[in-house]
Motif scaffolding. Structure first.
Motif, mmCIF file in Angstrom:
data_model
loop_
_atom_site.group_PDB
_atom_site.id
_atom_site.type_symbol
_atom_site.label_atom_id
_atom_site.label_comp_id
_atom_site.label_asym_id
_atom_site.label_seq_id
_atom_site.Cartn_x
_atom_site.Cartn_y
_atom_site.Cartn_z
ATOM 1 N N LYS B 291 75.190 0.617 50.192
ATOM 2 C CA LYS B 291 73.592 1.496 50.731
ATOM 3 C C LYS B 291 73.244 0.678 52.261
ATOM 4 N N GLU B 294 75.037 1.914 54.142
ATOM 5 C CA GLU B 294 74.791 3.126 55.374
ATOM 6 C C GLU B 294 73.676 3.127 55.531
ATOM 7 N N SER B 295 73.087 2.351 55.240
ATOM 8 C CA SER B 295 71.503 1.585 55.901
ATOM 9 C C SER B 295 71.182 1.428 57.724
ATOM 10 N N ARG B 297 73.905 1.577 59.807
ATOM 11 C CA ARG B 297 74.664 2.418 59.915
ATOM 12 C C ARG B 297 73.297 3.048 60.837
ATOM 13 N N THR B 298 72.585 3.840 59.906
ATOM 14 C CA THR B 298 71.424 4.850 60.539
ATOM 15 C C THR B 298 70.413 4.807 60.677
#
Lengths: 468, 468
Positions: B291, B294-295, B297-298
């Motif tokens: 998680k 992913e965070s 990265r975005t």
């Protein structure tokens, strides 16, 4: 941890330990809107500090108050990569005892990193900063986008002072330069005049000569063998260069060419090309207009790069090393393809290399766009008054009356001839121009040395002499 | 510009000029899934290179093959910030002639930057890289998120080799470490085992003792006077610490407290807090779960920070300097509030400071969460077997049987008493534990020195001795 926030510029300068004979540095992302250099130099003068070396990535005419600081011996030496015409004229007239050292946008970070031009106190004009000095050009009323040229100053100066007019809560989200390099932070009312920092829009030329050159430039690129998937590109912000970018976009979209990156100073035209899918990335060392500032703030594929990453020969590698095509300007080009961007036709300083030599050295195809003559003075000449970029790094000259290819690039010559482009010789272009303008009586600047032109590897490649 | 891409690791090592007696470095973002350290050390051993100093930000049991390289004198010295129990036991049993030097996550970049622990060749395990070495942990099959600990290695090593299993077209969009530092790039089949790199989810504890401690911890924070707008926070990835983060989130949302940042190793729980508006930013030196990867990265407010920016005392300032509250663990705490996170109850090495000492030194409130006893051995003791973090930097110990406040922090003591929290004395906690477990016969590690514990400022604060 004590706070880095100090109340006044004077206090920051005192805390940084600035003394006579030391070196101070500035970056130029606020361009002709910059307030900070004058603000700092006035303060330094008031404090009685003298004989400083001023290391500025570029100087503009908004910095004309430097004249008095030079006359008063506050500043005794200048290192810069570019100087606009007002200051340039003063230097050419012999204002300074010591010659100005002109470097390139890649040579400056090289010489800072190698300790050749050490900086005692760097002043970072930051459109946004937190109290610890995490700072960025992307936010705030004076937003300028990239702070690329300020990175070597921040990383290598003995002391670093951030000057901001937009102090935000810690931590600033989206910093460029991290707090690890910053010693003091000063808040001021305004670091610059937004109207001078970035233009609302940069405009392509409407001049028919410029449009012809732009069209020809794109034909040269299209037939160079380089315009294919992965293509990388740089161009300046001159009207004909911007027109070339726009025409190139049309070709890339028509032929569905997916380029890799565009680099350098970034304009809205390159942002359009990114958004249209012509490039995957922008590598931005400086934003030229508001559209570029908005893009670097919001588009994760629009990247800020440091001056080292852009062009330093001391870096393990740099973006310019990966360039396919760069379009550059010139005030003069000679029959050996040497280019002058430092002095005007009268021999007065009115520019500088910037990234000219760096991109010319790195790009597979370095193209000069220039009209045959300006104000009835020919551009092509037997010997440029000042070698800014050596002819060995230039591949082709595009004019409104034909294209001259450097004999070193036989492949390009054949390709352009095969494509039916108006290929000609440098000598022919020179004669064509002189037939129209007459043979000019060239100004001769033959006084004492007022500036040294230092190539990106540290070699001095020319000397600029005083006039009058 | 020649390419940096080389075909084999061996070729890269040869080109980098690695010789016997030099220093090599590794970062630990791939954690127990890392393949690169073993791959490189096997290659180096095969090449006959000996007597290396191994500088690794952390070592895990996946690196147990190091044993043979130590026995064969390929590695003669280790500098690290953490070592898991398998390797730790070997070191405690006297595997190495020279003591291991344990540093902190802030002390390591300090000593690299200051030239105290120079690196000849740095190996950067990069989940994504382009051919020039612009690299990132955010993309690719082995994505690990932040590459924070690798920055000092990249910036200060004489030669830098990037090892990647995800080579992308130039330029990698969203690089962390720029090409300017990278000398060679090697593509391999896999740099790590994703299952060991990041866990799918990190889980809060279900243990009732852990939940009681977490609840108490949040009460301490709530009554510390620090939990208000601008609040900053760090916690580890242990079950009780994660539970504390989750309970803290509830309090912050209920009371509408807008924090500034959370820092350190980042878990999904902190990502949830960012997304819920509890914090404006995450300052991420290492991602602990998918998680978090992913965070980072975005989410543009989820920032990667370098090890220097995180914690280096040689930086002009660091994130840890701005921390309000940090929650930390302990294997032992003594009545002087000294904390041991290096050795287990038998005196064997099984950990290291990591960011423990750095955050404790920086935070306004440094809290230890620990149960009164583990496996029937008391945690509170008269004197810890190893001082990892000095008691002067610890404010409070939270156990399931009460909270002990360091007498140096009288304000906190009064606040917690006023709030009716179960405040008690260290001595009392020790007696309570001993009543349950009996007074332990403490293992004494009294052999020769097998490790030095070096505090973040370079001072040696303890020595770990061999067992058996």
């Amino acid at each position: 941890m004590e706070t880095k926030l100090v109340k006044t510029l004077r206090e920051a300068i005192e805390l940084a330990g600035l003394e006579s004979g030391m070196s101070v540095s500035f970056h130029h992302h606020l361009r002709n809107g910059d307030y900070t250099l004058n603000m700092v130099m006035d303060q330094i003068a008031e404090m009685g500090i003298r004989n400083l070396t001023l290391n500025a990535s570029s100087l503009f005419d908004t910095h004309l108050p430097l004249e008095k600081h030079i006359r008063n011996h506050v500043v005794s030496k200048i290192n810069t990569n570019y100087m606009s015409a007002g200051l340039g004229r003063l230097i050419s007239e012999g204002l300074m005892e010591e010659p100005v050292d002109f470097r390139t946008h890649g040579g400056r970070p090289r010489d800072i990193a190698l300790g050749i031009t050490p900086i005692d106190v760097a002043f970072i004009a930051a459109p946004a900063s937190d109290c610890a000095g995490n700072c960025s050009g992307k936010f705030g009323p004076s937003a300028c986008g990239s702070l690329g040229y300020a990175f070597p100053d921040a990383m290598y100066a003995k002391k670093v002072i951030v000057i901001t007019d937009h102090l935000v809560e810690y931590p600033l989200s989206g910093w460029s330069i991290p707090e690890i390099y910053v010693d003091y932070v000063v808040e001021v009312d305004a670091i610059g005049n937004p109207a001078g920092i970035v233009s609302g829009t940069t405009k392509i030329t409407r001049d028919p000569v410029g449009l012809i050159m732009a069209e020809t430039a794109v034909k040269v690129i299209a037939h160079s063998g380089l315009l294919k998937d992965g293509f990388s590109f740089q161009t300046g912000a001159g009207g004909a260069s911007l027109a070339a970018a726009r025409f190139l976009m049309d070709v890339m979209l028509r032929d569905n060419i997916k380029g890799s990156f565009a680099s350098g100073g970034i304009t809205g035209y390159l942002v359009d090309m990114l958004n249209a899918g012509c490039f995957r990335s922008l590598m931005d060392v400086q934003c030229f207009d508001l559209k570029a500032v908005e893009s670097i703030r919001t588009n994760p594929n629009h990247h800020e790069i440091s001056a080292m990453h852009y062009a330093s020969p001391a870096a393990a590698s740099a973006v310019v090393d990966k360039l396919d095509v760069v379009i550059l300007g010139a005030t003069e080009v000679d029959t050996q393809f040497n280019v002058n961007v430092h002095t005007d036709s009268s021999g007065y300083i009115m520019g500088g290399s910037g990234g000219h030599s760096d991109t010319a050295a790195g790009a597979k195809l370095a193209m000069i766009i220039a009209p045959l003559f300006r104000a009835r003075l020919p551009i092509v000449t037997d010997r440029v008054s000042c070698i800014s970029t050596p002819g060995k790094d230039i591949d082709v000259l595009v004019t409104q009356r034909g294209v001259a290819v450097n004999p070193k690039n036989q492949e390009l010559l054949l390709r352009l001839k095969d494509a039916g482009l108006p290929v000609t010789e440098m000598e022919t272009l020179k004669h064509t121009a002189e037939k129209i303008t007459g043979t000019p009586k060239k100004a001769v600047a033959n006084g004492r040395a007022v500036a040294n032109v230092i190539w990106r590897d540290g070699t001095q490649i020319d000397t600029i002499r005083s006039i009058g």
